[in-house]
Design a protein around this motif. Structure first.
Motif, PDB file in Angstrom:
ATOM      1  N   ALA A  45     -42.501  40.822  36.078  1.00 25.69           N
ATOM      2  CA  ALA A  45     -42.472  40.987  34.663  1.00 25.69           C
ATOM      3  C   ALA A  45     -41.240  41.949  34.358  1.00 25.69           C
ATOM      4  O   ALA A  45     -40.604  41.932  33.356  1.00 25.69           O
ATOM      5  N   ALA A  46     -40.903  42.921  35.422  1.00 26.53           N
ATOM      6  CA  ALA A  46     -39.688  43.824  35.156  1.00 26.53           C
ATOM      7  C   ALA A  46     -38.433  42.946  35.056  1.00 26.53           C
ATOM      8  O   ALA A  46     -37.627  43.003  34.245  1.00 26.53           O
ATOM      9  N   ALA A  48     -38.312  39.483  34.468  1.00 21.71           N
ATOM     10  CA  ALA A  48     -38.469  38.936  32.942  1.00 21.71           C
ATOM     11  C   ALA A  48     -37.980  39.658  31.769  1.00 21.71           C
ATOM     12  O   ALA A  48     -37.035  39.082  31.099  1.00 21.71           O
ATOM     13  N   GLU A  49     -38.417  40.935  31.771  1.00 20.12           N
ATOM     14  CA  GLU A  49     -38.038  41.810  30.592  1.00 20.12           C
ATOM     15  C   GLU A  49     -36.491  42.160  30.631  1.00 20.12           C
ATOM     16  O   GLU A  49     -35.807  42.257  29.519  1.00 20.12           O
ATOM     17  N   ALA A  50     -35.897  42.322  31.756  1.00 18.51           N
ATOM     18  CA  ALA A  50     -34.565  42.614  31.724  1.00 18.51           C
ATOM     19  C   ALA A  50     -33.679  41.365  31.503  1.00 18.51           C
ATOM     20  O   ALA A  50     -32.778  41.442  30.649  1.00 18.51           O
ATOM     21  N   GLU A  51     -34.270  40.155  31.809  1.00 21.03           N
ATOM     22  CA  GLU A  51     -33.459  38.992  31.557  1.00 21.03           C
ATOM     23  C   GLU A  51     -33.418  38.764  29.866  1.00 21.03           C
ATOM     24  O   GLU A  51     -32.501  38.264  29.025  1.00 21.03           O
ATOM     25  N   ARG A  52     -34.550  39.067  29.220  1.00 20.67           N
ATOM     26  CA  ARG A  52     -34.860  39.195  27.743  1.00 20.67           C
ATOM     27  C   ARG A  52     -33.859  40.134  27.345  1.00 20.67           C
ATOM     28  O   ARG A  52     -33.019  39.886  26.214  1.00 20.67           O
ATOM     29  N   THR A  53     -33.767  41.340  27.739  1.00 24.72           N
ATOM     30  CA  THR A  53     -32.870  42.433  27.063  1.00 24.72           C
ATOM     31  C   THR A  53     -31.468  42.204  27.206  1.00 24.72           C
ATOM     32  O   THR A  53     -30.837  42.059  26.472  1.00 24.72           O
ATOM     33  N   ARG A  56     -30.609  39.482  24.727  1.00 28.71           N
ATOM     34  CA  ARG A  56     -30.641  40.139  23.333  1.00 28.71           C
ATOM     35  C   ARG A  56     -29.277  40.684  23.199  1.00 28.71           C
ATOM     36  O   ARG A  56     -28.554  40.610  22.077  1.00 28.71           O
ATOM     37  N   TYR A 106     -29.952  45.705  33.409  1.00 27.43           N
ATOM     38  CA  TYR A 106     -31.241  46.157  32.450  1.00 27.43           C
ATOM     39  C   TYR A 106     -32.366  46.396  33.053  1.00 27.43           C
ATOM     40  O   TYR A 106     -33.428  46.585  32.713  1.00 27.43           O
TER      41      TYR A 106
END
Length: 337
Positions: A45-46, A48-53, A56, A106
């Motif tokens: 999850a961490a 995946a969130e870093a990839e989204r950031t 963005r 990120y």
């Protein structure tokens, strides 16, 4: 009554000592808690969130670049006064490549025990060294100021025995606090690594290296307590120890650094106490001398000097022996008045 037990009881019963040690331990506890709360385990999850950031941020850079290029074209067309702040060709304003926005940049902070724990020992040793230096200075300094030392010497006129029994009680208390404290400090950061970081990579050799570092912390804290004790015994006042060390660290080190620059010393850092502290904590520090390198950025390999914990250990031993030796000599030759 046994003098050693009496001095140990006197040390433990002093409110200043108890409050100061408790305050130091509470600060360390707050630091350990802050490390736990500010780190996070890196799971799927961490990432995946870093990839989204990262995506963005990349899209934001494209939007900002397009706006900047449009502003450049408007300025060039209108011949505005701000045209000089743009490049000659507005088409050269392009966003950074997507490869510049890696997800790894990120990711949240995570505590890697093997790589990051040694740095936490710097914080631990710095705080406890300061705490027990003050404890050592106040333990004997307050006795002279209050007249308790004079009364004790009337009851037990063996001056050196009294002095070094006090020192033994002080070192016993110092070790009794530092050993479990460093154990709890290690356990707390291990828990942080397990729950909110990475505990992998710990081998028998790594644990042995950490144990040696922690033993050096213990020696450093005990030496600080002994030096504080000795300086206060020499001046018969706590303020002499505190003021003397402060003057040495601020004025003396500044003067030594200036003198090293003045005489064009090869390794200026070798004149400064923090260099030896780093060598003691990390095992070794390498200093470089760039003076022989030609100016202009030509390739050059500077000469180096390696300072190890053995050099610092010798400096610590000499300092402790000299301070305690002077304190013993002073108490033998001076009348108790």
């Amino acid at each position: 009554m046994n003098l050693y037990r009496a001095e140990l009881r006197r040390l433990v019963k002093r409110r200043f000592v108890r409050y100061l040690v408790l305050a130091g331990l509470l600060v360390l506890a707050a630091v350990a808690a802050g490390t736990f709360l500010t780190n996070q385990k890196l799971d799927a999850a961490a990432y995946a969130e870093a990839e989204r950031t990262a995506e963005r941020e990349y899209q934001l850079s494209i939007t900002w670049t397009e706006q900047w290029r449009a502003e450049c074209e408007r300025s060039k067309t209108s011949g505005g006064a701000d045209a000089g702040q743009f490049p000659p060709d507005c088409a050269s304003i392009t966003p950074p490549p997507r490869e510049s926005f890696l997800a790894e940049h990120y990711l949240p902070a995570t505590f890697e025990f093997r790589d990051q724990f040694p740095a936490t020992l710097h914080t631990f040793s710095s705080l406890l060294t300061l705490v027990f230096f003050v404890v050592g200075a106040s333990f004997v300094g307050a006795e002279w100021t209050s007249g308790g030392m004079m009364n004790l010497l009337l009851w037990r006129p063996r001056r050196l025995q009294v002095l070094f029994t006090k020192l033994a009680a002080l070192l016993t208390g110092t070790i009794a606090v530092t050993v479990p404290a460093v154990g709890v400090w290690t356990a707390a950061h291990w828990v942080t690594a397990v729950l909110r970081g990475d505990p992998d990579g710990m081998t028998g050799g790594a644990w042995q290296s950490f144990a040696l570092s922690e033993s050096r912390v213990l020696v450093l804290v005990a030496a600080a307590a002994a030096v504080g004790f000795g300086l206060a015994a020499i001046g018969r006042h706590t303020a002499l120890a505190l003021g003397g060390v402060l003057a040495f660290l601020v004025l003396g080190q500044s003067a030594l650094g200036f003198l090293a620059e003045l005489v064009d010393a090869r390794y200026v850092e070798a004149w400064l106490i923090p260099t030896y502290w780093i060598a003691w904590m990390d095992g070794a520090v390498e200093l470089s001398d760039w003076r022989a390198c030609p100016p202009g950025g030509a390739e050059c390999v500077p000469s180096t000097l390696e300072l190890t914990w053995l050099h610092t250990g010798g400096l610590i031993a000499v300092t402790v022996l000299v301070v305690l030796g002077v304190a013993a000599w002073m108490i033998r030759r001076r009348d108790v008045t």
